[in-house]
Design an enzyme around this catalytic site. Structure first.
Site, PDB file in Angstrom:
ATOM      1  N   ASP A   1       0.816  -1.221   0.000  1.00  0.00           N
ATOM      2  CA  ASP A   1       0.000   0.000   0.000  1.00  0.00           C
ATOM      3  C   ASP A   1       0.850   1.272   0.000  1.00  0.00           C
ATOM      4  OD1 ASP A   1       1.017  -0.471   2.452  1.00  0.00           O
ATOM      5  OD2 ASP A   1      -0.827  -0.094   3.568  1.00  0.00           O
TER       6      ASP A   1
ATOM      7  N   HIS B   1      23.515   1.684 -18.786  1.00  0.00           N
ATOM      8  CA  HIS B   1      22.464   2.019 -17.813  1.00  0.00           C
ATOM      9  C   HIS B   1      22.754   1.413 -16.446  1.00  0.00           C
ATOM     10  CE1 HIS B   1      19.494   2.802 -21.345  1.00  0.00           C
ATOM     11  NE2 HIS B   1      20.299   3.809 -21.115  1.00  0.00           N
TER      12      HIS B   1
ATOM     13  N   ASP C   1      26.815   9.756 -14.413  1.00  0.00           N
ATOM     14  CA  ASP C   1      25.739  10.346 -15.216  1.00  0.00           C
ATOM     15  C   ASP C   1      24.608  10.639 -14.240  1.00  0.00           C
ATOM     16  OD1 ASP C   1      23.701  11.016 -16.953  1.00  0.00           O
ATOM     17  OD2 ASP C   1      24.066   9.355 -18.342  1.00  0.00           O
TER      18      ASP C   1
ATOM     19  N   ASP D   1      20.922  16.887 -17.388  1.00  0.00           N
ATOM     20  CA  ASP D   1      21.415  15.538 -17.709  1.00  0.00           C
ATOM     21  C   ASP D   1      22.917  15.636 -17.990  1.00  0.00           C
ATOM     22  OD1 ASP D   1      21.818  12.964 -18.564  1.00  0.00           O
ATOM     23  OD2 ASP D   1      20.519  13.096 -20.339  1.00  0.00           O
TER      24      ASP D   1
ATOM     25  N   HIS E   1      25.577   4.475 -28.990  1.00  0.00           N
ATOM     26  CA  HIS E   1      24.352   5.264 -28.791  1.00  0.00           C
ATOM     27  C   HIS E   1      24.449   6.561 -29.608  1.00  0.00           C
ATOM     28  CE1 HIS E   1      26.593   7.878 -25.986  1.00  0.00           C
ATOM     29  NE2 HIS E   1      27.008   6.785 -25.352  1.00  0.00           N
TER      30      HIS E   1
ATOM     31  N   HIS F   1      20.005  13.889 -27.236  1.00  0.00           N
ATOM     32  CA  HIS F   1      18.543  13.827 -27.303  1.00  0.00           C
ATOM     33  C   HIS F   1      17.988  15.158 -26.822  1.00  0.00           C
ATOM     34  CE1 HIS F   1      18.824  13.268 -22.929  1.00  0.00           C
ATOM     35  NE2 HIS F   1      19.804  12.413 -23.180  1.00  0.00           N
TER      36      HIS F   1
ATOM     37  N   HIS G   1      14.606  12.314 -21.736  1.00  0.00           N
ATOM     38  CA  HIS G   1      14.635  12.076 -23.182  1.00  0.00           C
ATOM     39  C   HIS G   1      13.375  12.759 -23.697  1.00  0.00           C
ATOM     40  CE1 HIS G   1      17.162   8.300 -22.214  1.00  0.00           C
ATOM     41  NE2 HIS G   1      17.877   9.389 -22.215  1.00  0.00           N
TER      42      HIS G   1
ATOM     43  N   GLU H   1      26.520  14.150 -25.941  1.00  0.00           N
ATOM     44  CA  GLU H   1      27.088  13.157 -25.032  1.00  0.00           C
ATOM     45  C   GLU H   1      27.757  11.981 -25.737  1.00  0.00           C
ATOM     46  OE1 GLU H   1      24.143  10.706 -22.973  1.00  0.00           O
ATOM     47  OE2 GLU H   1      22.550  11.968 -23.770  1.00  0.00           O
TER      48      GLU H   1
ATOM     49  N   TYR I   1      33.347   3.152 -25.159  1.00  0.00           N
ATOM     50  CA  TYR I   1      33.254   2.105 -24.146  1.00  0.00           C
ATOM     51  C   TYR I   1      33.951   0.866 -24.687  1.00  0.00           C
ATOM     52  CZ  TYR I   1      29.399   5.340 -23.436  1.00  0.00           C
ATOM     53  OH  TYR I   1      28.639   6.483 -23.319  1.00  0.00           O
TER      54      TYR I   1
ATOM     55  N   ARG J   1      32.243   8.803 -21.001  1.00  0.00           N
ATOM     56  CA  ARG J   1      31.191   9.607 -21.655  1.00  0.00           C
ATOM     57  C   ARG J   1      31.270  11.007 -21.048  1.00  0.00           C
ATOM     58  NH1 ARG J   1      27.200   6.575 -20.925  1.00  0.00           N
ATOM     59  NH2 ARG J   1      26.100   7.408 -19.121  1.00  0.00           N
TER      60      ARG J   1
ATOM     61  N   GLU K   1      28.903  14.596 -21.084  1.00  0.00           N
ATOM     62  CA  GLU K   1      27.561  15.042 -21.506  1.00  0.00           C
ATOM     63  C   GLU K   1      27.261  16.439 -20.961  1.00  0.00           C
ATOM     64  OE1 GLU K   1      24.362  12.630 -19.885  1.00  0.00           O
ATOM     65  OE2 GLU K   1      23.012  13.337 -21.467  1.00  0.00           O
TER      66      GLU K   1
HETATM   67  N1  GLY Z   1      21.006   9.976 -18.360  1.00  0.00           N
HETATM   68  C1  GLY Z   1      20.396   9.451 -19.503  1.00  0.00           C
HETATM   69  C2  GLY Z   1      21.034   9.887 -20.753  1.00  0.00           C
HETATM   70  O1  GLY Z   1      22.124  10.417 -20.724  1.00  0.00           O
HETATM   71  O2  GLY Z   1      20.484   9.805 -21.810  1.00  0.00           O
HETATM   72 MN    MN Z   2      21.479  12.102 -21.921  1.00  0.00          MN
HETATM   73 MN    MN Z   3      22.904  11.306 -19.030  1.00  0.00          MN
END
Ligand code: GLY
Ligand code: MN
Ligand code: MN
Length: 434
Positions: free
Chosen positions: A35, A237, A254, A265, A344, A348, A355, A378, A382, A406, A408
């Site tokens: 609950d 992720h 990240d 982000d 990737h 975005h 996103h 970004e 890797y 990475r 970003e």
């Molecule tokens: N943190 C998610 C991305 O970088 O797209």
């Molecule tokens: Mn991102």
């Molecule tokens: Mn990110």
């Protein structure tokens, strides 16, 4: 409650509906266990138009109706409010949230038909709430059957996204102010990490430090924080955040804040002991060069796809200089030889959703950037330690394996070029090494 921005958006949305009806639903509350519910987060579309942060609510927009903007929502209920918190209620929706008319949500089934009757098109997103889908579709069906007798029988169904997400893609000054604040909070958190990080700490301790900063500033995390050390940096992720960090590791963070429904982000990759190894530095520099080259291009009228193309070019050149890719540059790019290392996109749209919504293409072509677009840049490289086992993966010397980088940032397109909202988070080698 200040409703100016929401009222302006509703006006613009009603105009673009061009005489048709739209039904927009609040996000349902989500159970965490038994609950107990997860903290409630309103659906961005609903929040954008209504400013109402409650579940069990439906907004109907019908420009032709005597009440163009109607809210169905929970009634005031003192007993429930003692347990769960205050509700806006029917009167509050009209008084403080700009509704032309409000009704208890329990009256939706008997009142919905009034709003469907005179519209040839219905804007409604199917698939968020099965019970509401059934109600809307059956009322629409009944309306069409009645219409059949009068010779006006079809009501086409459309995605509200076609109007609403186009609106959300273009951020106004008030939205950019919120994004700037989310960025500022997040930058401060990344700076705090840089001061604290040392071998022997656990990833979750860095997560705690970041999220403490977000909360202290009146925000919260925009998405589950990724604090990925050592080879975990190669998991895109990764959110377990349980590992103890060692001397010689890289740490990919990240993590960023949401503030008043708008997100930042940010990713930074840091050496845990304050010094990159030569190989780590070589990979890092390629990613940084790719990111800076891509950001430098941003200005109005640039096709969005150019940003990824620029990052790919620099990454291919860099990997080929290190002999991690072999062959002529154009061929490597054309064949996508970089994909085992950079799997990737380069970014975005960013906004109320991390996103964020909005089409990347228009009439089959990459969208041209405009002032008010906000997005991430970004790129990453890797070298997953076990990627060798994937068919077609180029063979990589052992010493390179396990490096993941990475970087970003959040970029807003301005009339003259761009602004990097997250530039304050250090990323130059000289600023992140001791
Ligand atoms: N943190 C998610 C991305 O970088 O797209
Ligand atoms: Mn991102
Ligand atoms: Mn990110």
């Amino acid at each position: 409650m200040k409703q100016t921005y929401h009222a302006q958006r509703r006006q613009a949305f009603l105009e673009q509906l061009d005489g048709q009806t739209a039904i927009i639903a609040a996000a349902p509350a989500v159970t965490m266990h038994r609950d107990v519910e997860w903290p409630y987060r309103q659906h961005s579309d609903f929040q954008y138009l209504t400013g109402l942060s409650e579940p069990d609510a439906i907004a109907i927009f019908a420009p032709w109706h005597e009440h163009p903007y109607t809210l169905f929502l929970r009634e005031k209920d003192l007993l429930a409010e003692i347990w769960e918190g205050e509700r806006v209620g029917v009167h509050g929706a009209e008084k403080s949230y700009g509704a032309d008319k409000a009704y208890p949500i329990s009256e939706l089934p008997q009142r919905l038909h009034e709003y469907l009757g005179s519209s040839q098109a219905l804007y409604y997103h199917l698939g968020m709430d099965a019970e509401l889908d059934r109600l809307v579709l059956s009322e629409r069906q009944k309306g069409m059957q009645l219409g059949q007798r009068s010779g006006d029988s079809t009501q086409s169904l459309h995605e509200p996204a076609s109007i609403l997400h186009e609106m959300r893609l273009h951020k106004d000054a008030a939205e950019i102010r919120r994004m700037r604040k989310a960025a500022k909070i997040s930058v401060k958190a990344h700076k705090a990490v840089l001061k604290t990080l040392e071998p022997g700490m656990y990833e979750y301790q860095i997560q705690a430090l970041l999220e403490q900063q977000f909360l202290t500033a009146g925000g919260c995390y925009a998405y589950p924080s990724i604090v990925a050390s050592g080879t975990n940096a190669c998991i895109l992720h990764y959110t377990e955040n349980r590992r103890k960090m060692r001397d010689g590791d890289l740490l990919l963070i990240d993590a960023a804040a949401m503030y008043d429904y708008y997100n930042a982000d940010i990713t930074r990759t840091l050496p845990v002991n304050g010094r990159f190894s030569a190989r780590q530095a070589a990979i890092y520099q390629i990613v940084l060069d790719a990111q800076e080259a891509a950001i430098a291009k941003v200005k109005p009228k640039l096709p969005y796809s150019e940003i990824h193309a620029t990052a790919v070019q620099v990454i291919c050149q860099g990997l080929s200089d290190l002999k991690l890719l072999k062959g002529d540059l154009d061929g490597l790019i054309e064949q996508g030889a970089y994909r085992p290392f950079f799997m990737h996109g380069t970014g975005h749209w960013l906004g109320m959703d991390v996103h964020d919504v909005g089409d990347y293409q228009q009439q089959g072509q990459s969208r041209l950037l405009q002032a008010g677009h906000v997005f991430t840049v970004e790129p990453g490289i890797y070298i997953h330690p076990r990627a060798q086992a994937i068919k077609g993966q180029p063979s990589i010397g052992k010493k390179w394996r396990g490096i993941g980088v990475r970087i970003e940032d959040n970029i807003v397109v301005t009339t003259k070029g761009h602004e990097n909202l997250t530039a304050g988070a250090p990323k130059q080698l000289r600023d992140i090494q001791t």
